[in-house]
Scaffold this motif. Structure first.
Motif, mmCIF file in Angstrom:
data_model
loop_
_atom_site.group_PDB
_atom_site.id
_atom_site.type_symbol
_atom_site.label_atom_id
_atom_site.label_comp_id
_atom_site.label_asym_id
_atom_site.label_seq_id
_atom_site.Cartn_x
_atom_site.Cartn_y
_atom_site.Cartn_z
ATOM 1 N N ARG A 17 0.832 -1.203 0.000
ATOM 2 C CA ARG A 17 0.000 0.000 0.000
ATOM 3 C C ARG A 17 0.868 1.255 0.000
ATOM 4 O O ARG A 17 0.552 2.243 -0.659
ATOM 5 N N THR A 18 1.985 1.199 0.738
ATOM 6 C CA THR A 18 2.905 2.334 0.796
ATOM 7 C C THR A 18 3.468 2.637 -0.588
ATOM 8 O O THR A 18 3.580 3.801 -0.974
ATOM 9 N N GLU A 19 3.828 1.603 -1.332
ATOM 10 C CA GLU A 19 4.349 1.790 -2.687
ATOM 11 C C GLU A 19 3.321 2.469 -3.584
ATOM 12 O O GLU A 19 3.651 3.395 -4.332
ATOM 13 N N VAL A 20 2.076 2.014 -3.508
ATOM 14 C CA VAL A 20 1.012 2.591 -4.337
ATOM 15 C C VAL A 20 0.805 4.052 -3.958
ATOM 16 O O VAL A 20 0.705 4.930 -4.822
ATOM 17 N N ASN A 21 0.750 4.326 -2.657
ATOM 18 C CA ASN A 21 0.523 5.692 -2.197
ATOM 19 C C ASN A 21 1.677 6.617 -2.575
ATOM 20 O O ASN A 21 1.455 7.780 -2.906
ATOM 21 N N VAL A 28 0.844 13.377 -8.203
ATOM 22 C CA VAL A 28 0.243 14.671 -7.870
ATOM 23 C C VAL A 28 1.312 15.754 -7.885
ATOM 24 O O VAL A 28 1.123 16.828 -8.463
ATOM 25 N N ARG A 29 2.451 15.483 -7.272
ATOM 26 C CA ARG A 29 3.537 16.464 -7.221
ATOM 27 C C ARG A 29 4.030 16.813 -8.619
ATOM 28 O O ARG A 29 4.369 17.966 -8.898
ATOM 29 N N THR A 30 4.083 15.817 -9.499
ATOM 30 C CA THR A 30 4.521 16.044 -10.873
ATOM 31 C C THR A 30 3.588 17.008 -11.578
ATOM 32 O O THR A 30 4.035 17.956 -12.241
ATOM 33 N N PHE A 31 2.276 16.784 -11.427
ATOM 34 C CA PHE A 31 1.308 17.670 -12.078
ATOM 35 C C PHE A 31 1.360 19.075 -11.492
ATOM 36 O O PHE A 31 1.230 20.058 -12.227
ATOM 37 N N ALA A 61 -6.479 11.887 -5.494
ATOM 38 C CA ALA A 61 -5.635 11.484 -4.368
ATOM 39 C C ALA A 61 -6.431 11.508 -3.063
ATOM 40 O O ALA A 61 -6.219 10.681 -2.177
ATOM 41 N N VAL A 62 -7.373 12.449 -2.955
ATOM 42 C CA VAL A 62 -8.239 12.509 -1.770
ATOM 43 C C VAL A 62 -9.114 11.267 -1.714
ATOM 44 O O VAL A 62 -9.230 10.622 -0.667
ATOM 45 N N LYS A 64 -8.599 8.424 -2.871
ATOM 46 C CA LYS A 64 -7.795 7.226 -2.609
ATOM 47 C C LYS A 64 -7.199 7.232 -1.201
ATOM 48 O O LYS A 64 -6.536 6.278 -0.796
ATOM 49 N N GLY A 65 -7.377 8.335 -0.484
ATOM 50 C CA GLY A 65 -6.892 8.392 0.895
ATOM 51 C C GLY A 65 -5.439 8.784 1.021
ATOM 52 O O GLY A 65 -4.841 8.608 2.089
ATOM 53 N N VAL A 66 -4.836 9.296 -0.036
ATOM 54 C CA VAL A 66 -3.427 9.677 0.005
ATOM 55 C C VAL A 66 -3.260 11.057 0.646
ATOM 56 O O VAL A 66 -2.307 11.297 1.381
ATOM 57 N N VAL A 67 -4.208 11.948 0.358
ATOM 58 C CA VAL A 67 -4.153 13.323 0.849
ATOM 59 C C VAL A 67 -5.454 13.614 1.591
ATOM 60 O O VAL A 67 -6.515 13.136 1.174
#
Length: 88
Positions: A17-21, A28-31, A61-62, A64-67
């Motif tokens: 999960r950490t790898e996916v996140n 997101v940072r790239t965009f 990202a929201v 998906k629970g990343v941010v």
């Protein structure tokens, strides 16, 4: 180190999960970086296009629970401010 079978499986799941996140956060940072480069270059049409791409990416990202939702809203708001400042 994990001793039980379930704890070892949990460690594997967390690592996956950490790898996916990490990948999602990096995307997101790239965009965001592409948008900021367009703003820095002063290219209005490119900045608008980049903003239209970065906003849904942040919101994805929201979902998906990343941010966190409020963090994403703040980021989008600040990016929109920078886009609006270009026009003024």
């Amino acid at each position: 180190m994990a001793n039980t079978v379930s704890a070892k499986k949990a460690v594997r799941k967390i690592a996956a999960r950490t790898e996916v996140n990490k990948a999602r956060r990096s995307r997101v940072r790239t965009f965001i970086r592409k948008f900021e480069d367009a703003v820095k270059a002063g290219d209005d049409t490119q900045a608008k296009a980049a903003f239209k791409v970065v906003e849904p990416e942040i919101m994805r990202a929201v979902s998906k629970g990343v941010v966190h939702k409020n963090t994403a809203a703040r980021k989008v708001s600040r990016l929109a401010q920078r886009l609006k400042a270009m026009h003024a």
